[in-house]
Design a protein around this motif. Structure first.
Motif, PDB file in Angstrom:
ATOM      1  N   ALA A 224      41.965  22.313 111.010  1.00  0.00           N
ATOM      2  CA  ALA A 224      41.849  23.681 111.034  1.00  0.00           C
ATOM      3  C   ALA A 224      40.622  24.260 110.952  1.00  0.00           C
ATOM      4  O   ALA A 224      40.074  24.941 111.550  1.00  0.00           O
ATOM      5  CB  ALA A 224      42.717  24.469 109.926  1.00  0.00           C
ATOM      6  N   LEU A 225      39.520  23.550 110.039  1.00  0.00           N
ATOM      7  CA  LEU A 225      38.250  24.128 109.975  1.00  0.00           C
ATOM      8  C   LEU A 225      37.700  23.971 111.327  1.00  0.00           C
ATOM      9  O   LEU A 225      36.701  24.632 111.783  1.00  0.00           O
ATOM     10  CB  LEU A 225      37.555  23.350 108.854  1.00  0.00           C
ATOM     11  N   ASP A 226      37.700  22.559 112.144  1.00  0.00           N
ATOM     12  CA  ASP A 226      37.194  22.400 113.222  1.00  0.00           C
ATOM     13  C   ASP A 226      37.604  23.448 114.376  1.00  0.00           C
ATOM     14  O   ASP A 226      36.600  24.037 115.103  1.00  0.00           O
ATOM     15  CB  ASP A 226      37.664  20.995 113.793  1.00  0.00           C
ATOM     16  N   ALA A 227      39.037  23.758 114.376  1.00  0.00           N
ATOM     17  CA  ALA A 227      39.228  24.762 115.302  1.00  0.00           C
ATOM     18  C   ALA A 227      38.710  26.068 114.859  1.00  0.00           C
ATOM     19  O   ALA A 227      38.694  26.849 116.022  1.00  0.00           O
ATOM     20  CB  ALA A 227      40.834  24.801 115.173  1.00  0.00           C
ATOM     21  N   SER A 228      38.464  26.688 113.729  1.00  0.00           N
ATOM     22  CA  SER A 228      37.992  27.732 113.393  1.00  0.00           C
ATOM     23  C   SER A 228      36.703  27.892 113.855  1.00  0.00           C
ATOM     24  O   SER A 228      36.131  29.063 114.091  1.00  0.00           O
ATOM     25  CB  SER A 228      38.193  28.029 111.888  1.00  0.00           C
ATOM     26  N   VAL A 229      35.816  26.888 114.139  1.00  0.00           N
ATOM     27  CA  VAL A 229      34.439  27.156 114.567  1.00  0.00           C
ATOM     28  C   VAL A 229      34.307  27.773 116.067  1.00  0.00           C
ATOM     29  O   VAL A 229      33.606  28.846 116.122  1.00  0.00           O
ATOM     30  CB  VAL A 229      33.892  25.722 114.525  1.00  0.00           C
ATOM     31  N   ALA A 230      35.295  27.116 116.789  1.00  0.00           N
ATOM     32  CA  ALA A 230      35.038  27.796 118.157  1.00  0.00           C
ATOM     33  C   ALA A 230      35.769  29.191 118.233  1.00  0.00           C
ATOM     34  O   ALA A 230      34.709  29.994 118.895  1.00  0.00           O
ATOM     35  CB  ALA A 230      36.187  26.889 119.067  1.00  0.00           C
ATOM     36  N   LEU A 231      36.646  29.458 117.564  1.00  0.00           N
ATOM     37  CA  LEU A 231      37.100  30.946 117.283  1.00  0.00           C
ATOM     38  C   LEU A 231      36.059  31.996 116.647  1.00  0.00           C
ATOM     39  O   LEU A 231      35.923  33.077 116.927  1.00  0.00           O
ATOM     40  CB  LEU A 231      38.338  31.160 116.753  1.00  0.00           C
ATOM     41  N   PHE A 232      35.374  31.335 115.785  1.00  0.00           N
ATOM     42  CA  PHE A 232      34.261  32.267 114.980  1.00  0.00           C
ATOM     43  C   PHE A 232      33.131  32.352 116.145  1.00  0.00           C
ATOM     44  O   PHE A 232      32.581  33.574 116.086  1.00  0.00           O
ATOM     45  CB  PHE A 232      33.812  31.558 113.659  1.00  0.00           C
ATOM     46  N   ALA A 233      32.810  31.392 116.865  1.00  0.00           N
ATOM     47  CA  ALA A 233      31.650  31.587 117.901  1.00  0.00           C
ATOM     48  C   ALA A 233      32.044  32.457 118.910  1.00  0.00           C
ATOM     49  O   ALA A 233      31.408  33.701 118.974  1.00  0.00           O
ATOM     50  CB  ALA A 233      31.394  30.280 118.297  1.00  0.00           C
ATOM     51  N   GLU A 234      33.324  32.592 119.215  1.00  0.00           N
ATOM     52  CA  GLU A 234      33.720  33.526 120.400  1.00  0.00           C
ATOM     53  C   GLU A 234      33.818  34.888 119.705  1.00  0.00           C
ATOM     54  O   GLU A 234      33.349  35.807 120.320  1.00  0.00           O
ATOM     55  CB  GLU A 234      35.255  33.035 120.785  1.00  0.00           C
ATOM     56  N   MET A 235      34.363  35.046 118.646  1.00  0.00           N
ATOM     57  CA  MET A 235      34.414  36.270 118.079  1.00  0.00           C
ATOM     58  C   MET A 235      32.963  37.009 117.693  1.00  0.00           C
ATOM     59  O   MET A 235      32.821  38.289 118.061  1.00  0.00           O
ATOM     60  CB  MET A 235      35.080  36.329 116.704  1.00  0.00           C
ATOM     61  N   ASN A 236      31.942  36.310 117.559  1.00  0.00           N
ATOM     62  CA  ASN A 236      30.662  36.681 117.395  1.00  0.00           C
ATOM     63  C   ASN A 236      29.860  36.958 118.542  1.00  0.00           C
ATOM     64  O   ASN A 236      28.812  37.455 118.459  1.00  0.00           O
ATOM     65  CB  ASN A 236      30.016  36.021 115.989  1.00  0.00           C
ATOM     66  N   ARG A 237      30.437  36.392 119.745  1.00  0.00           N
ATOM     67  CA  ARG A 237      29.793  36.419 121.019  1.00  0.00           C
ATOM     68  C   ARG A 237      30.053  37.746 121.836  1.00  0.00           C
ATOM     69  O   ARG A 237      29.597  38.031 122.396  1.00  0.00           O
ATOM     70  CB  ARG A 237      29.910  35.394 121.815  1.00  0.00           C
ATOM     71  N   ARG A 238      31.125  38.572 121.428  1.00  0.00           N
ATOM     72  CA  ARG A 238      31.770  39.688 121.874  1.00  0.00           C
ATOM     73  C   ARG A 238      30.650  40.971 121.701  1.00  0.00           C
ATOM     74  O   ARG A 238      30.078  41.070 120.942  1.00  0.00           O
ATOM     75  CB  ARG A 238      33.033  39.897 121.291  1.00  0.00           C
TER      76      ARG A 238
END
Length: 238
Positions: A224-238
Motif C-alpha cells: 500500500a505504501l508503494d502504491a501510495s507514492v505514485a498517487l501522491f506524485a500524481e496528485m501534486n503534479r496537477r
C-alpha cells in the motif's frame, strides 16, 4: 419492485443524491432481488457520474432499510447464482465509486442490508434498528453478506454477529465500528448528509482518494505504501 432516486438536498458543498431501496413485496420490507439490485447499481453509477453530486445517501422506503436477499423467491425457484452474483456485484461496486456514500439506516438493516451498511463510507442509525446478519438463526449461512462485515470490523467482531445470527443493536454496531453514529429517527437523514458535507471538502480529489482508500485497505502494508507514492506524485503534479 424498484429503487426510487430522489433529487436530494443541496448544500454549499454541492448536491446530495438519495437512493431509496423500495420493494413492497414479501412479508418483510425492501427485499433484494436481481432487478432491485440492478436499479440500485444504476442509480449509484448515475449519481457518481454527475459532477454536481458530492454525496450519495442510501436509505430504505418506509420504516425498514433493507431485509436482505429475497430468500422466499429463491426457494420458489429463483436462481441462487443470479441472486448472489447480483449482490456481490453491488458490493464490489460501492468501494469503486468516486463519490462518498452514506447509509441512513431508517430501520432494520439485516442480512444483505447489513452488508450494504458495511460497504459504504459512513452509516447513521436510528436507536431502535437492528443491524447485522441473521441467517444462522434460520439454519443458513450469510455467505455473501458476511464479506463486507468481516472487511469492515474484523473477524472477531464479525463472528459475534455472523456466527450467532443475532443482529447488533445500533449502540453495539457503533462500538464495533459498523456504523458511525446513532441519532433520533427523525434526524437520520440529516446526520448522514452531515457526514457527506464533511467528505465534500475533499473536492475533486475524492474521485481518486476514495477508491484508493479501499484498495489500500486490501493491500499489505508495504504494498500500500508503494502504491501510495505514485498517487501522491500524481496528485501534486496537477
Amino acid at each position: 419492485m424498484s429503487v426510487e432516486p430522489t433529487r436530494g438536498s443541496s448544500s454549499p458543498s454541492g448536491r446530495i443524491e438519495t437512493v431509496t431501496i423500495t420493494n413492497p413485496s414479501g412479508s418483510e420490507g425492501n427485499l433484494l432481488n436481481p432487478d432491485v439490485i440492478a436499479a440500485i447499481a444504476a442509480e449509484l453509477r448515475a449519481a457518481d457520474a454527475d459532477p454536481e453530486v458530492t454525496g450519495i445517501v442510501i436509505t430504505g422506503a418506509g420504516d425498514v432499510f433493507c431485509s436482505g436477499l429475497d430468500i422466499p423467491a429463491i426457494q420458489a425457484g429463483g436462481d441462487p447464482v443470479e441472486f448472489a452474483t447480483a449482490l456481490a456485484g453491488l458490493l464490489k461496486l460501492l468501494p469503486t465509486l468516486g463519490t462518498p456514500v452514506a447509509a441512513a439506516v431508517n430501520g432494520n438493516a439485516v442480512a444483505s442490508g447489513a452488508s450494504i451498511v458495511a460497504a459504504v463510507d459512513y452509516a447513521v442509525s436510528r436507536p431502535d434498528a437492528l443491524i447485522g446478519t441473521r441467517e444462522v438463526s434460520l439454519g443458513i449461512w450469510p455467505m455473501v453478506a458476511q464479506v463486507p462485515i468481516i472487511q469492515r470490523i474484523g473477524a472477531r467482531f464479525a463472528m459475534e454477529n455472523v456466527g450467532s445470527g443475532e443482529a447488533f443493536t445500533p449502540e453495539r454496531a457503533r462500538e464495533v465500528g459498523l456504523i458511525n453514529e446513532v441519532v433520533p429517527a427523525e434526524s437520520v437523514t440529516a446526520a448522514a448528509e452531515a457526514w457527506l458535507a464533511k467528505a465534500a471538502r475533499a473536492g475533486a480529489i475524492a474521485a481518486t482518494g476514495r477508491p484508493a482508500f479501499y484498495r489500500f485497505a486490501e493491500m499489505g502494508y508495504d504494498e500500500a505504501l508503494d502504491a501510495s507514492v505514485a498517487l501522491f506524485a500524481e496528485m501534486n503534479r496537477r
